[in-house]
Design a protein around this motif. Structure first.
Motif, PDB file in Angstrom:
ATOM      1  N   HIS A 160       0.841  -1.199   0.000  1.00 27.71           N
ATOM      2  CA  HIS A 160       0.000   0.000   0.000  1.00 27.71           C
ATOM      3  C   HIS A 160       0.884   1.260   0.000  1.00 27.71           C
ATOM      4  O   HIS A 160       1.847   1.341   0.770  1.00 27.71           O
ATOM      5  CB  HIS A 160      -0.898  -0.011   1.242  1.00 27.71           C
ATOM      6  N   PRO A 161       0.567   2.245  -0.855  1.00 27.35           N
ATOM      7  CA  PRO A 161       1.398   3.465  -0.891  1.00 27.35           C
ATOM      8  C   PRO A 161       1.546   4.137   0.477  1.00 27.35           C
ATOM      9  O   PRO A 161       2.586   4.744   0.754  1.00 27.35           O
ATOM     10  CB  PRO A 161       0.644   4.375  -1.874  1.00 27.35           C
ATOM     11  N   ARG A 203       0.297   7.855  -5.911  1.00 25.38           N
ATOM     12  CA  ARG A 203      -0.009   7.032  -7.080  1.00 25.38           C
ATOM     13  C   ARG A 203      -1.500   7.045  -7.420  1.00 25.38           C
ATOM     14  O   ARG A 203      -2.014   6.113  -8.035  1.00 25.38           O
ATOM     15  CB  ARG A 203       0.480   5.603  -6.819  1.00 25.38           C
ATOM     16  N   CYS A 235     -11.262   5.962  -2.337  1.00 24.58           N
ATOM     17  CA  CYS A 235     -10.203   5.572  -1.402  1.00 24.58           C
ATOM     18  C   CYS A 235      -9.935   6.721  -0.436  1.00 24.58           C
ATOM     19  O   CYS A 235      -9.725   7.866  -0.877  1.00 24.58           O
ATOM     20  CB  CYS A 235      -8.935   5.225  -2.177  1.00 24.58           C
ATOM     21  N   CYS A 258      -9.661   5.836  -8.076  1.00 24.56           N
ATOM     22  CA  CYS A 258      -9.465   5.952  -6.620  1.00 24.56           C
ATOM     23  C   CYS A 258     -10.400   6.989  -6.002  1.00 24.56           C
ATOM     24  O   CYS A 258     -10.774   6.885  -4.841  1.00 24.56           O
ATOM     25  CB  CYS A 258      -8.033   6.344  -6.303  1.00 24.56           C
ATOM     26  N   CYS A 317      -6.315  -1.439  -2.003  1.00 25.56           N
ATOM     27  CA  CYS A 317      -5.746  -0.512  -2.993  1.00 25.56           C
ATOM     28  C   CYS A 317      -6.076  -1.004  -4.402  1.00 25.56           C
ATOM     29  O   CYS A 317      -5.962  -2.197  -4.683  1.00 25.56           O
ATOM     30  CB  CYS A 317      -4.224  -0.425  -2.810  1.00 25.56           C
ATOM     31  N   HIS A 318      -6.440  -0.048  -5.299  1.00 23.09           N
ATOM     32  CA  HIS A 318      -6.786  -0.408  -6.675  1.00 23.09           C
ATOM     33  C   HIS A 318      -5.562  -0.795  -7.515  1.00 23.09           C
ATOM     34  O   HIS A 318      -5.724  -1.222  -8.650  1.00 23.09           O
ATOM     35  CB  HIS A 318      -7.508   0.775  -7.356  1.00 23.09           C
ATOM     36  N   LEU A 319      -4.368  -0.614  -6.997  1.00 27.32           N
ATOM     37  CA  LEU A 319      -3.178  -0.986  -7.782  1.00 27.32           C
ATOM     38  C   LEU A 319      -3.035  -2.503  -7.887  1.00 27.32           C
ATOM     39  O   LEU A 319      -2.277  -3.000  -8.705  1.00 27.32           O
ATOM     40  CB  LEU A 319      -1.917  -0.430  -7.111  1.00 27.32           C
ATOM     41  N   PHE A 365      -7.390   7.454   1.103  1.00 31.24           N
ATOM     42  CA  PHE A 365      -6.017   7.961   1.010  1.00 31.24           C
ATOM     43  C   PHE A 365      -5.811   8.770  -0.288  1.00 31.24           C
ATOM     44  O   PHE A 365      -4.723   9.273  -0.545  1.00 31.24           O
ATOM     45  CB  PHE A 365      -5.047   6.766   1.069  1.00 31.24           C
ATOM     46  N   SER A 366      -6.863   8.893  -1.107  1.00 27.40           N
ATOM     47  CA  SER A 366      -6.695   9.461  -2.453  1.00 27.40           C
ATOM     48  C   SER A 366      -6.215  10.915  -2.443  1.00 27.40           C
ATOM     49  O   SER A 366      -5.563  11.350  -3.388  1.00 27.40           O
ATOM     50  CB  SER A 366      -7.992   9.338  -3.257  1.00 27.40           C
ATOM     51  N   CYS A 372      -2.274  10.390  -1.828  1.00 25.31           N
ATOM     52  CA  CYS A 372      -1.533   9.255  -2.400  1.00 25.31           C
ATOM     53  C   CYS A 372      -0.692   9.678  -3.605  1.00 25.31           C
ATOM     54  O   CYS A 372      -1.216  10.280  -4.546  1.00 25.31           O
ATOM     55  CB  CYS A 372      -2.523   8.169  -2.815  1.00 25.31           C
TER      56      CYS A 372
HETATM   57 FE1  SF4 Z   1      -3.512   5.268  -3.781  1.00 24.95          FE
HETATM   58 FE2  SF4 Z   1      -5.554   4.619  -5.325  1.00 24.95          FE
HETATM   59 FE3  SF4 Z   1      -4.325   2.744  -3.931  1.00 24.95          FE
HETATM   60 FE4  SF4 Z   1      -5.856   4.574  -2.731  1.00 24.95          FE
HETATM   61  S1  SF4 Z   1      -6.527   3.001  -4.167  1.00 24.95           S
HETATM   62  S2  SF4 Z   1      -3.866   3.873  -2.083  1.00 24.95           S
HETATM   63  S3  SF4 Z   1      -5.452   6.371  -3.925  1.00 24.95           S
HETATM   64  S4  SF4 Z   1      -3.458   3.962  -5.589  1.00 24.95           S
END
Ligand code: SF4
Length: 327
Positions: free
Chosen positions: A253-254, A301, A293, A306, A324-326, A295-296, A299
């Motif tokens: 997670h970022p 990334r 998210c 997000c 996380c969508h990554l 954290f958007s 974040c």
């Molecule tokens: Fe970052 Fe998107 Fe992952 Fe949230 S979902 S942590 S905003 S990359």
């Protein structure tokens, strides 16, 4: 709850504090979502580290598990019983098996009570020993167990150093023979030189009494040594949870990556190459968290999705959970 090894199972826990307006007639205008739907379990004898910046909801999580706050939603199963459904005597009996060690040993001990009375108070509340002599004997035994002189019973908290006061807090938590202890930042108010002593004490006690810990801290360096698994919390939700070594070696997670980049590395060669990820902006208010998210807004990334879709907290394999969508 099929796994017999699980002591505590937290499911979709929510703790909201209402925001009201109006002097005479109070209107409910919103909620501070301190804990917003988190799930995890802790095995018997395990230490789960719970990490996040101050205000992220980690201490509220500890209190909601122990039912010091009654959760707004979700379930807390302790040895199979849902604590959120228990009241009165049934809850009191369960609470005896679950204790808390507080962050500030200065504030958590009553300055007007002797150490003996502070430690024996839970014994009286739970009616554990019938006579005062039995309680005194138990108090002296507990002082010995936490590395203090048993003849200190008649002294007052101000006569002790910070580390000694935290040992008194530990003795008080141990008095009723609990199985599970929430350690709420137990070393953050102490000098660095004393911190390792308290961590070592908690580890020794865990081995001796087969204790299970939820260990709350605000940075990842503190929990590394003591935790079997680590959960990272951001704005009321879990961002990541994994086995300790997996989390430190392979943070996904970022937000975890940013927290870890702030932890100094003892090897000077690697330390020189360490790249810090500086997060922009402040943590949003839990009364008004971002959509999608949470954290958007910070974040590095962030993607379009997000800002709209809240990522599911899911197991990517090997019990490594990420929201996380990554991935
Ligand atoms: Fe970052 Fe998107 Fe992952 Fe949230 S979902 S942590 S905003 S990359």
């Amino acid at each position: 709850m099929s796994d017999n090894n699980i002591l505590l199972d937290v499911q979709d826990l929510k703790m909201y504090f209402p925001i009201t307006q109006g002097l005479i007639i109070q209107r409910h205008v919103g909620d501070i979502k301190a804990v917003d739907g988190i799930s995890f379990s802790i095995k018997k004898g395990e230490t789960l580290g719970l990490v996040g910046e101050s205000g992220c909801g980690k201490s509220t999580t500890g209190r909601a598990i122990l039912q010091l706050y009654r959760p707004t939603g979700g379930h807390v199963f302790f040895k199979g019983d849902d604590l959120t459904k228990l009241k009165g005597e049934a809850l009191r009996r369960k609470r005896r098996q679950m204790q808390m060690i507080f962050q500030d040993p200065y504030a958590s001990l009553n300055p007007r009570m002797t150490v003996g009375n502070i430690i024996s108070e839970p014994l009286e509340v739970h009616n554990i020993y019938r006579t005062k002599a039995e309680r005194q004997e138990r108090v002296q035994e507990l002082l010995r167990v936490v590395g203090l002189n048993p003849y200190f019973v008649n002294r007052y908290p101000h006569e002790f150093s910070g580390g000694q006061r935290q040992r008194i807090g530990v003795a008080r938590a141990l008095a009723v023979n609990p199985e599970f202890i929430v350690c709420d930042e137990p070393i953050s108010a102490l000098d660095v030189s004393i911190q390792a002593q308290i961590i070592n004490l908690l580890e020794d006690l865990q081995a001796e009494f087969n204790l299970t810990y939820l260990f709350i801290a605000h940075d990842l360096s503190v929990v590394r040594h003591i935790s079997d698994r680590v959960a990272v919390m951001y704005l009321g939700k879990l961002a990541e949870l994994a086995d300790r070594d997996e989390l430190y070696n392979n943070p996904l997670h970022p937000y975890t990556q940013a927290l870890l980049s702030a932890v100094p590395i003892p090897d000077p060669v690697i330390e020189e190459k360490r790249q810090r990820i500086i997060l922009e902006g402040d943590v949003p208010s839990p009364a008004n968290p971002p959509t999608g998210c949470n954290f958007s807004t910070r974040c590095p990334r962030v993607m379009d999705i997000c800002k709209e879709v809240d990522p599911e907290f899911r197991d990517l394999g090997g019990d490594h959970w990420v929201a996380c969508h990554l991935y």
